[in-house]
Write a protein that holds these residues in place. Structure first.
Motif, PDB file in Angstrom:
ATOM      1  N   UNK A  35      84.192 110.442  57.122  1.00  0.00           N
ATOM      2  CA  UNK A  35      85.019 111.475  56.485  1.00  0.00           C
ATOM      3  C   UNK A  35      85.797 110.979  55.262  1.00  0.00           C
ATOM      4  N   UNK A  36      86.251 109.724  55.296  1.00  0.00           N
ATOM      5  CA  UNK A  36      87.002 109.162  54.162  1.00  0.00           C
ATOM      6  C   UNK A  36      86.588 107.712  53.948  1.00  0.00           C
ATOM      7  N   UNK A  37      86.920 107.194  52.790  1.00  0.00           N
ATOM      8  CA  UNK A  37      86.665 105.781  52.506  1.00  0.00           C
ATOM      9  C   UNK A  37      87.418 104.898  53.496  1.00  0.00           C
ATOM     10  N   UNK A  38      88.660 105.256  53.765  1.00  0.00           N
ATOM     11  CA  UNK A  38      89.451 104.460  54.704  1.00  0.00           C
ATOM     12  C   UNK A  38      88.779 104.418  56.079  1.00  0.00           C
ATOM     13  N   UNK A  42      87.493 101.133  58.190  1.00  0.00           N
ATOM     14  CA  UNK A  42      87.908 100.885  59.577  1.00  0.00           C
ATOM     15  C   UNK A  42      86.681 100.765  60.478  1.00  0.00           C
ATOM     16  N   UNK A  43      85.690 101.639  60.295  1.00  0.00           N
ATOM     17  CA  UNK A  43      84.473 101.572  61.109  1.00  0.00           C
ATOM     18  C   UNK A  43      83.763 100.244  60.928  1.00  0.00           C
ATOM     19  N   UNK A  44      83.671  99.806  59.683  1.00  0.00           N
ATOM     20  CA  UNK A  44      83.026  98.526  59.405  1.00  0.00           C
ATOM     21  C   UNK A  44      83.746  97.417  60.147  1.00  0.00           C
ATOM     22  N   UNK A  45      85.072  97.426  60.061  1.00  0.00           N
ATOM     23  CA  UNK A  45      85.861  96.388  60.715  1.00  0.00           C
ATOM     24  C   UNK A  45      85.745  96.474  62.239  1.00  0.00           C
ATOM     25  N   UNK A  46      85.710  97.677  62.795  1.00  0.00           N
ATOM     26  CA  UNK A  46      85.552  97.838  64.244  1.00  0.00           C
ATOM     27  C   UNK A  46      84.198  97.311  64.702  1.00  0.00           C
ATOM     28  N   UNK A  47      83.162  97.617  63.941  1.00  0.00           N
ATOM     29  CA  UNK A  47      81.824  97.130  64.280  1.00  0.00           C
ATOM     30  C   UNK A  47      81.786  95.609  64.181  1.00  0.00           C
ATOM     31  N   UNK A  48      82.377  95.096  63.131  1.00  0.00           N
ATOM     32  CA  UNK A  48      82.442  93.648  62.924  1.00  0.00           C
ATOM     33  C   UNK A  48      83.160  92.986  64.098  1.00  0.00           C
ATOM     34  N   UNK A  49      84.279  93.534  64.531  1.00  0.00           N
ATOM     35  CA  UNK A  49      85.038  92.977  65.656  1.00  0.00           C
ATOM     36  C   UNK A  49      84.263  93.065  66.966  1.00  0.00           C
ATOM     37  N   UNK A  50      83.585  94.194  67.186  1.00  0.00           N
ATOM     38  CA  UNK A  50      82.796  94.357  68.416  1.00  0.00           C
ATOM     39  C   UNK A  50      81.655  93.343  68.466  1.00  0.00           C
ATOM     40  N   UNK A  51      81.000  93.132  67.337  1.00  0.00           N
ATOM     41  CA  UNK A  51      79.914  92.149  67.295  1.00  0.00           C
ATOM     42  C   UNK A  51      80.459  90.742  67.523  1.00  0.00           C
ATOM     43  N   UNK A  52      81.587  90.430  66.890  1.00  0.00           N
ATOM     44  CA  UNK A  52      82.181  89.100  67.063  1.00  0.00           C
ATOM     45  C   UNK A  52      82.548  88.861  68.525  1.00  0.00           C
ATOM     46  N   UNK A  65      83.165  90.213  48.944  1.00  0.00           N
ATOM     47  CA  UNK A  65      84.337  91.081  49.114  1.00  0.00           C
ATOM     48  C   UNK A  65      83.867  92.344  49.825  1.00  0.00           C
ATOM     49  N   UNK A  66      83.950  92.337  51.157  1.00  0.00           N
ATOM     50  CA  UNK A  66      83.387  93.442  51.944  1.00  0.00           C
ATOM     51  C   UNK A  66      84.079  94.772  51.665  1.00  0.00           C
ATOM     52  N   UNK A  67      85.396  94.771  51.460  1.00  0.00           N
ATOM     53  CA  UNK A  67      86.109  96.020  51.196  1.00  0.00           C
ATOM     54  C   UNK A  67      85.640  96.613  49.872  1.00  0.00           C
ATOM     55  N   UNK A  68      85.490  95.775  48.875  1.00  0.00           N
ATOM     56  CA  UNK A  68      85.003  96.246  47.573  1.00  0.00           C
ATOM     57  C   UNK A  68      83.575  96.777  47.701  1.00  0.00           C
TER      58      UNK A  68
END
Length: 111
Positions: A35-38, A42-52, A65-68
């Motif tokens: 729905x938004x860039x933010x 957040x989804x990317x970071x959640x997926x990254x954390x779940x995989x870690x 620079x993943x955010x960029x």
């Protein structure tokens, strides 16, 4: 045929549409978008954390620079969707795989 890729090259999308027309099958262009860039970040970071947490390496090391990178991709995809009026945009909720699948099926079936 489903092509589950980040397709930012309109030429390839048009090639897929042409192949569908040649095969005389329907072609539905669907853009899956947070729905938004933010929300995308957040989804990317959640997926990254779940995989870690599960010990699975995340391919983020390939992106300086993943955010960029997420920001640029999100903006390009949003812009592409606006430029292609035949494209149907499906905003998904993180973790709602079944709901997203149902919505996708409705789009493909034209409902």
């Amino acid at each position: 045929m489903v092509v589950p890729q980040l397709l930012l090259r309109t030429e390839f999308i048009d090639e897929l549409a042409g192949a569908a027309a040649e095969a005389q099958v329907p072609f539905t262009e669907v853009v899956l978008l947070a729905p938004t860039l933010e929300d995308a970040i957040v989804r990317f970071q959640q997926t990254q954390n779940a995989l870690a947490a599960s010990g699975i390496p995340h391919p983020r090391q390939a992106v300086a620079d993943e955010i960029e990178a997420i920001s640029v991709s999100y903006e390009r995809l949003s812009s592409l969707a606006k430029q292609r009026p035949q494209a149907k945009v499906l905003c998904t909720s993180y973790g709602d795989i079944e709901g997203s699948y149902r919505s996708l099926r409705r789009m493909i079936e034209g409902k």
